[in-house]
Each structure stands twice: as structure tokens, then as C-alpha cells.
Write an enzyme that holds these catalytic residues in place. Structure first.
Site, PDB file in Angstrom:
ATOM      1  N   TYR A 202       0.254   9.296  -0.770  1.00 31.98           N
ATOM      2  CA  TYR A 202       1.032  10.474  -0.492  1.00 31.98           C
ATOM      3  C   TYR A 202      -0.167  11.492  -0.794  1.00 31.98           C
ATOM      4  O   TYR A 202      -0.841  11.501  -1.723  1.00 31.98           O
ATOM      5  CB  TYR A 202       2.188  10.549  -1.377  1.00 31.98           C
ATOM      6  CG  TYR A 202       3.088   9.864  -0.742  1.00 31.98           C
ATOM      7  CD1 TYR A 202       3.947   9.964   0.184  1.00 31.98           C
ATOM      8  CD2 TYR A 202       3.445   8.676  -1.471  1.00 31.98           C
ATOM      9  CE1 TYR A 202       4.920   9.118   0.752  1.00 31.98           C
ATOM     10  CE2 TYR A 202       4.539   7.735  -1.314  1.00 31.98           C
ATOM     11  CZ  TYR A 202       5.218   7.976   0.078  1.00 31.98           C
ATOM     12  OH  TYR A 202       6.030   7.135   0.650  1.00 31.98           O
TER      13      TYR A 202
ATOM     14  N   HIS B  47      12.272  -1.400   3.554  1.00 34.28           N
ATOM     15  CA  HIS B  47      12.460  -0.363   4.568  1.00 34.28           C
ATOM     16  C   HIS B  47      13.735   0.391   4.350  1.00 34.28           C
ATOM     17  O   HIS B  47      13.743   1.585   4.413  1.00 34.28           O
ATOM     18  CB  HIS B  47      12.635  -1.300   5.994  1.00 34.28           C
ATOM     19  CG  HIS B  47      11.558  -1.604   6.728  1.00 34.28           C
ATOM     20  ND1 HIS B  47      11.052  -0.560   7.476  1.00 34.28           N
ATOM     21  CD2 HIS B  47      10.737  -2.683   6.763  1.00 34.28           C
ATOM     22  CE1 HIS B  47       9.716  -1.221   8.156  1.00 34.28           C
ATOM     23  NE2 HIS B  47       9.864  -2.514   7.668  1.00 34.28           N
TER      24      HIS B  47
ATOM     25  N   HIS C 191       0.830  -1.222   0.025  1.00 34.48           N
ATOM     26  CA  HIS C 191       0.053   0.044   0.183  1.00 34.48           C
ATOM     27  C   HIS C 191       0.749   1.219   0.000  1.00 34.48           C
ATOM     28  O   HIS C 191       1.994   1.283   0.536  1.00 34.48           O
ATOM     29  CB  HIS C 191      -0.913  -0.015   1.395  1.00 34.48           C
ATOM     30  CG  HIS C 191      -1.265   1.420   1.772  1.00 34.48           C
ATOM     31  ND1 HIS C 191      -0.871   2.008   2.605  1.00 34.48           N
ATOM     32  CD2 HIS C 191      -2.506   1.942   1.109  1.00 34.48           C
ATOM     33  CE1 HIS C 191      -1.597   3.245   2.803  1.00 34.48           C
ATOM     34  NE2 HIS C 191      -2.643   3.282   1.746  1.00 34.48           N
TER      35      HIS C 191
END
Length: 342
Positions: free
Chosen positions: A115, A146, A112
Site C-alpha cells: 500500500y 478474496h 504479497h
């Protein structure tokens, strides 16, 4: 008092988010090889509109949705006023690009992204983030996701990721299940360069503690625009390598059934806890676009229990709990020993 945004703030953010939608759709079509996005433009009676793009039954994606919206209104929903009471009584503007991908192969995670930018009178802010929801995770994939988003944050400010990572863990949490939706990523909201970075509700959580240690934010409008730009650009390099590694991995009906079962958690979060869904429905948004995030198929099973030391158990015992994915050597050792590192 907040500094006013640039005169062209609305047009600038709109163009940024339209471009992000285009780039993501192009990248996803290329990696899928079969599926193509169909576009539906829509208008909202109260002002604004958007374009919804959906890819169905591709070679990789069972369903992929990438939406852009630009909406205006006169009455703010209570969910916004409760956070920013000074916005009450002002006309408002909001624009955003959101994406949810539901791959076929259970070894490719759901993902997902969102912005967004908001203005109402003297109030403006940026928000956004991206998070990964694997069903059969590998630590190397988690680390790549990450690390790409960490690098994007650090291009703007070295401290942001220290807050945005735990904020993501906090936000994408199913309180009624006492588990995370996935392995997280980054999440931020109400960023206007004033006060502390963390703007959530859990003042005793890890994100709040990190924010308090850092102190007041000194970011301006242009910095926060760059943050949205950098993080949006980080998505494809964070996710496409996972597809390339896992797309040919064989799976059975057992893995497919578990994927559908865990998709049920995704449905639960989006309908019960997600602020974006609530905001869209409260502001008379386009329901089809708002609920685009839901998977085409999901299932529930009463009292499911995974076999001990199975891949399914590792998901719920390790990968639905916040971890220091990038630096935890004990976690790395465990994943290597159990063949879930790479």
C-alpha cells in the site's frame, strides 16, 4: 482539477503505513511462534529513508520481509512521468509499506501486499493491493483471501472490487509465460478520485470494461485513505486462517521441489514486470529492500511437464488462470471431486 489533499496528508499516510507494518509483523511473529523480525533502518541520500524488517528461518516462514519507506526527490523517473505528465518538474514524495512472505511448507501460499501514497505538485494518488500465490491450492483458502479483501473494498464503495479484482489478474500476469502469478486478489493504482477507477493500460480488458460500466469515481482523499486502511487491516484475517489450516500438513521432497520450481516464476515476474521494483531501482532506492521480495531459494527446470490430473497440473490448468473464485459453482464442484476444495 484535483482537490488538494489535507495539509497533514504526508504525516497521516506515513503513520497509517508505519502502523500497518507494526501490526503485520506482530501478527506474523505470533503465528510463527519461533521467528522474530530483525529491523534495519536506512537513509536515502536524496531524501527520506525507511525501516526494513526480515524474519528468517522461522517455524512457518523461510523468509518474510515487511518494509516501510518514505522518500522524497526532485527528479521523477520516466515510469511515473509517462503515466502522469503533469507531475513533471515538481518535487515528489512517496511512502509505502510492502510485504512478501515465503513460507517453508508448500501447502502454505506465498503472499504479497503493498500500500502506497504519492504526491508531486498538483498530483497525488493512492495505490495498493494484495495477492496470493499458492503452489498446492485449496479453493476454500482462495475464497477466504478474496472474500476478506472484497469486504474491505465494499466498506468504501460497492463497485471498487468489481474493478480491483480483474485489475489484479491483469497486473500479476507473466506475459512471457502466458500465465498468472497466482490466484490474484486486489490491485489498484493512480487513485485520486477523478475520472474512471481503472487506470491501467489494457482498455479492452475486464477491469477496464467494469470501470466503464461503473462510470466516473466520486471518491475523495479521505475515502481513498480509508480504502488503504481497510484493505491493510484485511490482510491478517485473509491469510492467517490458511496458515492455521496448512502448517501441520505433511509434504515430501517432491512437493518441496515443485514449490522451488514455481518460486522461479515469482522471481521472473518481480525482475521483469513489476513496476514497484522498476521504480525503486530507477530512483536509487535501497537495493536490499527492493529485492527483499525474492525467495531465498528457487529453481528452474527446462521443459517441465506435470503429470496429467496431478495437483501440480491443477495449479497450471486452473489456479494460474483468472477465475470467478467466489461464485463459480462448476469450479467448486470440480475442486470437491478432486479433493482440492478444503
Amino acid at each position: 482539477m484535483l482537490k488538494e489533499p489535507p495539509k497533514n496528508s504526508r504525516e497521516k499516510t506515513k503513520n497509517l503505513l508505519l502502523t500497518l507494518q507494526d501490526k503485520i509483523c506482530s501478527g506474523l511473529e505470533n503465528v510463527d511462534g519461533k521467528g522474530k523480525f530483525t529491523e534495519e533502518s536506512w537513509l536515502r541520500d536524496e531524501g527520506g529513508g525507511g525501516r526494513s524488517r526480515v524474519l528468517k528461518n522461522g517455524s512457518i516462514f523461510e523468509q518474510a520481509g515487511v518494509n516501510f519507506s518514505e522518500v522524497q526527490g526532485k527528479e521523477l523517473p520516466q515510469s511515473i512521468i509517462s503515466q502522469r505528465p503533469e507531475a513533471k518538474g515538481h518535487e515528489w514524495f512517496a511512502t509505502g509499506t510492502s510485504m512478501v512472505l515465503h513460507p517453508k511448507n508448500p501447502y502454505i501460499p506465498t503472499v504479497h501486499l503493498n500500500y502506497r501514497y504519492f504526491e508531486a505538485g498538483p498530483v497525488w494518488w493512492f495505490g495498493g493491493g494484495a495477492d496470493l500465490t499458492p503452489f498446492y491450492p485449496y479453493l476454500s483458502d482462495v475464497r477466504n483471501f478474496h472474500n476478506e479483501h472484497k469486504k474491505a473494498c465494499e466498506k468504501v464503495d460497492q463497485d471498487l472490487h468489481k474493478v480491483f479484482k480483474p485489475w489484479c489478474d491483469e497486473y500479476f500476469f507473466l506475459k512471457h509465460r502466458n500465465e498468472s502469478r497466482g490466484i490474484g486478489g486486489i490491485f489498484y493504482d493512480y487513485q485520486d478520485g477523478s475520472g474512471n477507477i481503472y487506470r491501467g493500460n489494457n482498455q479492452k480488458g475486464e477491469a477496464s470494461k467494469a470501470s466503464q460500466n461503473i462510470g466516473r469515481s466520486n471518491l475523495n482523499w479521505d475515502d481513498l485513505f480509508s480504502l488503504a486502511e481497510n484493505c491493510g487491516q484485511a490482510f491478517l484475517p485473509s491469510y492467517l486462517p490458511i496458515i492455521e489450516k496448512r502448517a501441520s500438513q505433511a509434504y515430501s521432497s517432491k512437493e518441496r521441489e515443485f514449490q522451488l520450481y514455481r518460486r522461479g516464476r515469482y522471481v521472473e515476474f518481480n525482475l521483469v514486470w513489476d513496476r514497484g521494483t522498476i521504480f525503486g531501482l530507477q530512483t536509487n532506492g535501497r537495493t536490499e529492500s527492493i529485492l527483499m521480495s525474492l525467495p531465498p531459494l528457487a529453481r528452474w527446470e527446462y521443459g517441465y511437464k506435470a503429470r496429467k490430473n496431478s495437483r501440480e497440473e491443477f495449479l497450471t490448468s486452473i489456479f494460474t488462470k483468472p477465475q470467478d473464485w467466489l461464485n463459480d459453482k462448476e469450479l467448486e464442484k470440480f475442486c470437491i471431486e478432486n479433493n482440492i476444495f478444503d
